[in-house]
Design an enzyme around this catalytic site. Structure first.
Site, PDB file in Angstrom:
ATOM      1  N   CYS A   2       0.834  -1.186   0.000  1.00 30.61           N
ATOM      2  CA  CYS A   2       0.000   0.000   0.000  1.00 30.61           C
ATOM      3  C   CYS A   2       0.875   1.243   0.000  1.00 30.61           C
ATOM      4  O   CYS A   2       2.086   1.178   0.181  1.00 30.61           O
ATOM      5  CB  CYS A   2      -0.892  -0.012   1.233  1.00 30.61           C
ATOM      6  SG  CYS A   2      -1.682  -1.604   1.544  1.00 30.61           S
ATOM      7  N   ASN A  98       0.503   0.341   6.614  1.00 32.92           N
ATOM      8  CA  ASN A  98       0.943  -0.739   5.732  1.00 32.92           C
ATOM      9  C   ASN A  98       1.456  -1.873   6.600  1.00 32.92           C
ATOM     10  O   ASN A  98       2.193  -1.636   7.561  1.00 32.92           O
ATOM     11  CB  ASN A  98       2.075  -0.285   4.807  1.00 32.92           C
ATOM     12  CG  ASN A  98       1.618   0.733   3.789  1.00 32.92           C
ATOM     13  OD1 ASN A  98       0.431   0.942   3.601  1.00 32.92           O
ATOM     14  ND2 ASN A  98       2.573   1.359   3.130  1.00 32.92           N
ATOM     15  N   LYS A 486       6.650 -12.446 -17.417  1.00 33.89           N
ATOM     16  CA  LYS A 486       6.218 -11.147 -17.926  1.00 33.89           C
ATOM     17  C   LYS A 486       4.887 -11.271 -18.661  1.00 33.89           C
ATOM     18  O   LYS A 486       3.984 -10.455 -18.492  1.00 33.89           O
ATOM     19  CB  LYS A 486       7.279 -10.564 -18.881  1.00 33.89           C
ATOM     20  CG  LYS A 486       8.467  -9.977 -18.205  1.00 33.89           C
ATOM     21  CD  LYS A 486       8.124  -8.705 -17.478  1.00 33.89           C
ATOM     22  CE  LYS A 486       8.807  -8.566 -16.148  1.00 33.89           C
ATOM     23  NZ  LYS A 486       8.801  -9.569 -15.184  1.00 33.89           N
ATOM     24  N   GLU A 489       1.993 -11.985 -16.231  1.00 38.55           N
ATOM     25  CA  GLU A 489       1.731 -10.866 -15.321  1.00 38.55           C
ATOM     26  C   GLU A 489       0.817  -9.818 -15.936  1.00 38.55           C
ATOM     27  O   GLU A 489      -0.085  -9.304 -15.268  1.00 38.55           O
ATOM     28  CB  GLU A 489       3.046 -10.184 -14.918  1.00 38.55           C
ATOM     29  CG  GLU A 489       3.840 -10.892 -13.835  1.00 38.55           C
ATOM     30  CD  GLU A 489       5.102 -10.130 -13.485  1.00 38.55           C
ATOM     31  OE1 GLU A 489       5.447 -10.083 -12.292  1.00 38.55           O
ATOM     32  OE2 GLU A 489       5.761  -9.596 -14.393  1.00 38.55           O
ATOM     33  N   HIS A 505       9.834 -34.103 -20.988  1.00 39.26           N
ATOM     34  CA  HIS A 505       9.409 -34.685 -19.715  1.00 39.26           C
ATOM     35  C   HIS A 505       8.065 -34.122 -19.263  1.00 39.26           C
ATOM     36  O   HIS A 505       7.828 -33.940 -18.074  1.00 39.26           O
ATOM     37  CB  HIS A 505      10.474 -34.447 -18.639  1.00 39.26           C
ATOM     38  CG  HIS A 505      11.761 -35.133 -18.921  1.00 39.26           C
ATOM     39  ND1 HIS A 505      11.912 -36.504 -18.894  1.00 39.26           N
ATOM     40  CD2 HIS A 505      12.984 -34.638 -19.277  1.00 39.26           C
ATOM     41  CE1 HIS A 505      13.152 -36.826 -19.194  1.00 39.26           C
ATOM     42  NE2 HIS A 505      13.827 -35.704 -19.445  1.00 39.26           N
TER      43      HIS A 505
END
Length: 611
Positions: A2, A98, A486, A489, A505
């Site tokens: 925060c 926070n 990336k 996200e 595998h």
């Protein structure tokens, strides 16, 4: 996670608070609010959602007063709502916080038994009740805060105001960042420097357990024992414009393009080419001590963990020390083997990542030597470390890390060279060759950025994909991990990063004509290159779409891949720095084309200061 802002001076505080909160949007939030003290009254305005909602409410009924605190909240206890937004109040006390109060349920029960009524689901509201109780007993505000935090178990960065004490902000911290901004006839409080750069560049970083009394005339700081202390004032060279977008559509895009400059700044003044050595300011490990190191343990989370995996290749190759790369969030919850011959390296952009900081402290407590790699001098991690090495990336506002990652990589490479020289595993000549390679990286990245139009074409073709696979071998494995991270996200596409040899595998079962596979395939090292070509053939045989990141002079892959993105050829250990740039651009453009909020992806925050 925060954001906190506080102001006391001779100006109306509400506009300053809202402006400061805007500078902290990158940290992630779901609601925001301000509390202003004026005319012996406490005025609170809160709103769920984007800061624009708070700004509209403040403009409709501006709270009057020259002292106030503000907050952007990222929900931990209680859903996002106006009632759960900070600041929290009780009677004449307002608090922003926070962190996490671990014993808040027990404290709430005790307070309810005394007749207290709570108006939110949060843990933070407990602070307002505890402090108000102390004020009712005749204690002054600073002592009321001290007595309240003694009852709390957990972590906090806390700022408190009261209409009974209309000229002072009281703030204190433990395991969560808090800075004080110094001005003329006005002073400030914030959880991070960018909030205040338009007003001051003189900052004091509070230490663990510190309590500060902030007035328009000055700042007094007291330690945990209640003794007045002097903390150093640091001059921050970042200008307010460095935290602005500079003509780019998003901060992330600006920061991708800043990487040549950021890496040059990271290298500047540290490389001693004539001596084949590295100079790190504040380095205090002797050659004899370095030769006693039997193991390096790298502690990090997320993107910083990926840089640590790349750093393992660098340190083991150049300094010949065994390296373990640990997920900091797991490290301290087992019984790790650590002794005084081990070097613990913590990596964090902010220097405040809670899991990494806790693991770092654990390693130190068990006797390890400690070194921090981060982007913020004066952060908790740099204060904890025996040695701190700054990455000098400058402010990184976009939640998805870009320039922090690449500057961490070049810092780790410099560290590997330094350790190699001190241990005698690198000759002067060999070190000079490695440093020469480093000097070429900023120009290489400038050249890589020219591939953006090609990356945009790839992004446009695959923006609707449901899944991506990223493959890399050897030093390219962490690049594959970072590329997948990336993409997931900011585009919200499911993506996995794998070592190329692991494809057969399990992941090979997923490959079909709908699956784009990004293959990071520079020619060095040659054995890994030959094997990764085999991976490309396996993907093609199953109908997968191949996007290959290859050296600019490589024409062998042309007929094998559906798309090729060419990059300058770098030495094996530095190739990750160069090859990660197209993956950053790919994630950015896919997310932008999908209409996502690139700089503030859902559920994520920039500085993860809670577990």
């Amino acid at each position: 996670m925060c954001g906190i802002v506080g102001y006391v001076g001779d100006k109306e505080s509400a506009p300053i608070l809202v402006s400061g909160l805007k500078k902290l949007e990158y940290r992630g939030y779901d609601s925001a609010g301000v509390a202003v003290v004026g005319g012996n009254a406490l005025n609170v305005v809160r709103a769920t959602g984007k800061l624009k909602n708070l700004e509209n409410r403040v403009s409709q009924e501006p709270p009057q007063g020259t002292l106030g605190i503000g907050h952007t909240r990222w929900a931990t206890h209680g859903r996002p709502s106006d009632e759960n937004a900070h600041p929290h109040t009780y009677k004449n006390v307002a608090v922003v916080h926070n962190g996490i109060i671990e014993n808040h349920l027990a404290l709430k029960e005790e307070l309810r038994a005394k007749g207290h009524v709570f108006s939110s689901e949060t843990d933070t509201e407990v602070f307002a009740h505890l402090i108000s109780d102390e004020l009712e007993r005749g204690v002054d505000l600073p002592d009321a805060v001290r007595l309240a935090i003694k009852q709390v178990k957990g972590t906090y960065a806390l700022a408190v105001v009261s209409s009974r004490d209309p000229n002072r902000i009281i703030c204190t911290k433990d395991a969560s960042p808090m800075v004080l901004g110094l001005g003329q006839g006005q002073n400030f409080v914030a959880s991070d420097v960018p909030a205040l750069l338009e007003h001051t560049r003189d900052f004091v970083y509070m230490e663990e357990g510190d309590l500060a009394i902030v007035t328009a005339q000055g700042v007094d700081i007291f330690n945990r024992q209640g003794n007045k202390v002097n903390r150093p004032t640091r001059r921050i060279d970042w200008t307010p414009m460095m935290a602005e977008k500079g003509g780019h559509k998003h901060f992330m895009h600006k920061e991708i393009w800043e990487q040549p400059r950021a890496i040059a700044d990271t290298l500047r003044g540290r490389m001693l080419l004539s001596e084949g050595d590295i100079h790190f300011e504040g380095w205090n490990l002797s050659a004899d001590k370095v030769r006693t190191i039997t193991k390096v343990t790298i502690l990090a989370c997320g993107t910083s963990w990926h840089s640590g995996v790349a750093g393992k290749h660098m340190i083991e190759s150049l300094a010949r020390i065994p390296v373990e790369v640990e997920l900091a969030s797991e490290f301290r919850y087992r019984d790790p083997i650590v002794d005084p011959t081990h070097l613990a390296i913590a990596i964090s952009q902010s220097g405040e990542t809670a899991d990494t900081l806790a693991a770092f402290k654990e390693a130190k407590a068990r006797g390890a030597m400690s070194l921090a790699i981060c982007n913020v001098m004066g952060s908790a991690m740099t204060r904890e470390a025996d040695i701190s090495v700054l990455t000098n990336a400058g402010p990184e506002i976009g939640v998805a890390s870009t320039k922090a990652f690449t500057t961490q990589l070049v810092t780790l490479y410099m560290l590997a060279v330094k350790l190699g020289r001190m241990r005698g595993t690198l000759t002067v000549k060999a070190a000079q060759e490695h440093l020469t390679h480093l000097t070429q990286i900023p120009k290489m990245i400038e050249d890589v950025l020219k591939c953006e139009p090609s990356v945009k074409r790839v992004a446009r073709e695959f923006m609707a994909a449901q899944d991506f696979l990223f493959l890399g071998r050897g030093p390219m494995h962490p690049v594959a991990l970072e590329g997948a991270l990336k993409l997931k996200e900011i585009s919200y596409i499911h993506a996995e990063g794998y070592a190329g040899g692991e494809m057969k595998h399990g992941p090979i079962a997923l490959i079909d004509e709908k699956m784009p596979v990004v293959v990071i395939a520079p020619k060095q090292p040659s054995v890994a290159y030959e094997k990764i070509i085999g991976n490309i053939e396996e993907v093609r045989a199953r109908g997968g779409k191949v996007i290959a990141i290859i050296d600019e002079d490589d024409h062998h892959v042309d007929g094998l891949a559906d798309h090729v993105i060419r990059i300058p050829a770098a030495c094996a250990l530095l190739a990750p720095v160069v090859s990660t740039i197209p993956l950053q651009l790919l994630a950015y453009h896919v997310a932008e084309m999908r209409g996502n909020d690139v700089d503030q992806p859902r559920n994520l925050a920039k500085s993860v200061t809670v577990e």
